[in-house]
Write an enzyme that holds these catalytic residues in place. Structure first.
Site, PDB file in Angstrom:
ATOM      1  N   ASP A   1      14.667  17.160 -45.470  1.00 51.49           N
ATOM      2  CA  ASP A   1      14.393  16.789 -44.091  1.00 51.49           C
ATOM      3  C   ASP A   1      14.205  18.062 -43.268  1.00 51.49           C
ATOM      4  O   ASP A   1      15.015  18.995 -43.361  1.00 51.49           O
ATOM      5  CB  ASP A   1      15.570  15.970 -43.557  1.00 51.49           C
ATOM      6  CG  ASP A   1      15.353  15.456 -42.157  1.00 51.49           C
ATOM      7  OD1 ASP A   1      14.393  14.711 -41.950  1.00 51.49           O
ATOM      8  OD2 ASP A   1      16.155  15.815 -41.274  1.00 51.49           O
TER       9      ASP A   1
ATOM     10  N   GLU B   1       9.646  18.460 -45.354  1.00 53.89           N
ATOM     11  CA  GLU B   1       8.899  18.457 -44.100  1.00 53.89           C
ATOM     12  C   GLU B   1       8.804  19.893 -43.606  1.00 53.89           C
ATOM     13  O   GLU B   1       9.779  20.443 -43.102  1.00 53.89           O
ATOM     14  CB  GLU B   1       9.605  17.576 -43.070  1.00 53.89           C
ATOM     15  CG  GLU B   1       9.626  16.101 -43.446  1.00 53.89           C
ATOM     16  CD  GLU B   1      10.403  15.261 -42.448  1.00 53.89           C
ATOM     17  OE1 GLU B   1       9.935  14.167 -42.108  1.00 53.89           O
ATOM     18  OE2 GLU B   1      11.482  15.712 -42.006  1.00 53.89           O
TER      19      GLU B   1
END
Length: 571
Positions: free
Chosen positions: A507, A537
């Site tokens: 994340d 990400e």
């Protein structure tokens, strides 16, 4: 190792009576040992390393003193002399900043850069375990300005050995002795509370020994304590509050009791923590390239909560994946036959916002599509809802308890998460794990804060005033600091080795340093004995944007690493 010899000399320094241990190890988790006289909390100055300080915005040609009090007694008021001082060190301007330090702190503004005198450097370890402030004074010795200091630069310089130390952190049963190791370099004292189970009020209190080289506190209890529970007592100075005794769980907890109240003592190689045939169970082969991955994202509870073809106690749980003839598992096998290679699980580490006891499922009314009644019904019980995506980590190394059949038993969640992975592997599917190392769910003295209660101000990324950055929508961590980088590295290696996780999806990976992610890749591959794909990400935003603090693990910055990022353009 000198620290271990010291620890053995301290072996089992147990409280003199049971009442004293219960008193120290019970209560609400925090005790103020000495309230602070100076209630400000801003930290506008930075330790650059173990000999230099910078105070942005302040003139170089001024009078500066570093003042300290072991009893949190500093009294600092503009226009008056500082009172309550135990130690005082005059600081002088310095211009010779090593390139490495200048690059690391390139994000802070210009200002007074100051050098510690030799006597302060030699006693710095003890000084940092006190209340320490930087004061600018006028010619009469009256306060013009004062601030706390951000400590990571000093702690990383003083305790660099801790980041590379091979001794495992946490609770480690080995050869009839159970070792406890926790990094708490600014603590004055650290003890461990031992409990027979997750709810017992009966406890032992064991003093840990401080290793000055690494900042670790450690001791070995000459018993095999597997199956028991523990918590640390950490006496530490907290700006704005005073000297506190925090009862806190272990950042390296491998499991916990209900709602993460106590850490669980386990040897993850213990056969009792493995499902049948775990050691010999086959797993799908590693893929030749990241681009061969076809990923299906899945939430553990959503997968089975409404599946009437599996036993009701398994619905929404890890064990749902062991029901091979259920509709859900039939569908996953069909996806595999159609070309899906990897099941990526939304977070399964210990989650802060899912109550593990007494959670509820909202009753959603049959209202019109444009009605606000549905959202109102969900939000009315949001704090007690059994569902959450899980992007709010509590303990990075422990399985989430709400997905286990018994959250109160620390062994169950370990065994059942492994059973889930084993079943997915048996279906020919590799298992990926969604991980969130870019923030914690809480900081400071909040009930679900862990790291900040042990080393205040270290594990989180701070702004120019010493407040926690929140660009990730939660309290950001600072994986550019050595021991936060180690925690991330150790955590991924644990999941790869002990749970056979095949890949990791990070994340907001762009908030991690590129070098830290390269170290994670090495550790994961070594732990798994094969290549472990890392992807995430790679967004470029917030206080780290455009490499202002460090080269990021973001899009356009990972060429040659083998680490993948999603494309926000395609999305």
């Amino acid at each position: 190792m000198r620290g271990m010899r010291t620890a053995f000399a301290l072996l089992l320094a147990v409280c003199g009576n049971a009442h004293a241990a219960i008193d120290a190890c019970g209560g609400d988790g925090v005790r103020v040992l000495q309230p602070v006289a100076h209630t400000a909390t801003d930290a506008r100055a930075y330790w650059l390393d173990d000999s230099r300080i910078r105070w942005p915005g302040q003139p170089a040609e001024a009078r500066y003193r570093l003042v300290a009090s072991a009893s949190a007694a500093l009294q600092v008021e503009r226009g008056k002399p500082v009172a309550g001082v135990d130690h005082s060190h005059a600081l002088l301007p310095v211009s010779d900043i090593p390139d490495e330090i200048a690059v690391r702190f390139r994000f802070i503004a210009e200002g007074a850069t100051l050098a510690l005198p030799d006597d302060a450097r030699s006693g710095l370890r003890d000084l940092l375990r006190s209340q320490v402030m930087l004061v600018r004074e006028d010619a009469q010795g009256h306060v013009v300005d004062a601030t706390y200091l951000q400590t990571p630069g000093a702690l990383d310089a003083l305790y660099a050995a801790a980041a590379d130390d091979r001794a495992p952190l946490g609770a480690t049963p080995s050869g009839g002795t159970t070792w406890f190791r926790v990094w708490a370099p600014t603590a004055a004292e650290v003890s461990v509370c031992l409990y027979r189970d997750g709810t017992s009020t009966t406890s032992e209190l064991v003093q840990l020994a401080h290793d000055a080289r690494t900042g670790l506190w450690l001791n070995g209890v000459p018993r095999d304590l597997r199956g028991g529970y523990y918590a640390y007592l950490v006496d530490v100075f907290v700006p704005g509050t005073g000297i506190l005794r925090n009862r806190v769980t272990d950042p390296y907890s491998v499991s916990l009791t209900t709602d993460s109240a106590r850490s669980y003592i386990a040897d993850l190689d213990d056969p009792a923590l493995k499902p049948a045939d775990w050691d010999d169970a086959p797993r799908p082969p590693a893929l030749a390239s990241n681009t061969d991955m076809a990923i299906y994202e899945l939430h553990v509870r959503d997968f089975s909560i409404g599946d009437a073809t599996m036993p009701k106690p398994h619905r929404g749980k890890y064990l749902a994946f062991t029901d091979a003839d259920s509709n859900g598992m039939r569908h996953l096998r069909a996806l595999g036959e159609a070309g899906i290679t990897d099941i990526h699980l939304l977070p399964v580490f210990d989650i802060a916002t899912i109550p593990e006891a007494g959670c509820v499922t909202p009753v959603i009314p049959q209202a019109a599509p444009g009605s606000e009644a549905q959202q109102a019904a969900a939000m009315a019980v949001a704090a007690r809802d059994c569902f959450n995506w899980g992007y709010d980590p509590f303990h990075f190394n422990a399985p989430e308890g709400s997905y286990a059949s018994d959250a109160a038993d620390g062994a169950v969640r370990i065994r059942e998460l492994r059973a889930m992975v084993q079943s997915l592997h048996a279906a020919g599917l590799r298992v990926g794990m969604d991980v969130v190392y870019n923030h914690t769910s809480a900081t400071g003295q909040a009930p679900q804060s862990v790291l900040d209660k042990i080393v205040p101000g270290y594990y989180q990324r701070l702004d120019a005033n010493g407040k926690v950055e929140t660009s990730t929508c939660c309290d950001n961590t600072a994986t550019e600091h050595r021991m936060m980088a180690r925690l991330m590295r150790d955590s991924v290696a644990l999941w790869a080795r002990q749970y056979r996780i095949d890949s990791f999806r990070f994340d907001l990976m762009g908030h991690q340093p590129r070098d830290a992610m390269i170290d994670v890749q090495r550790a994961a591959d070594a732990a798994a004995g094969r290549h472990v794909p890392l992807l995430g990400e790679g967004w470029n935003f917030g206080e780290v944007a455009n490499g202002v603090r460090f080269p990021q693990a973001a899009q356009g910055m990972l060429n040659g690493t083998g680490i993948a990022t999603f494309s926000d353009r395609a999305r």
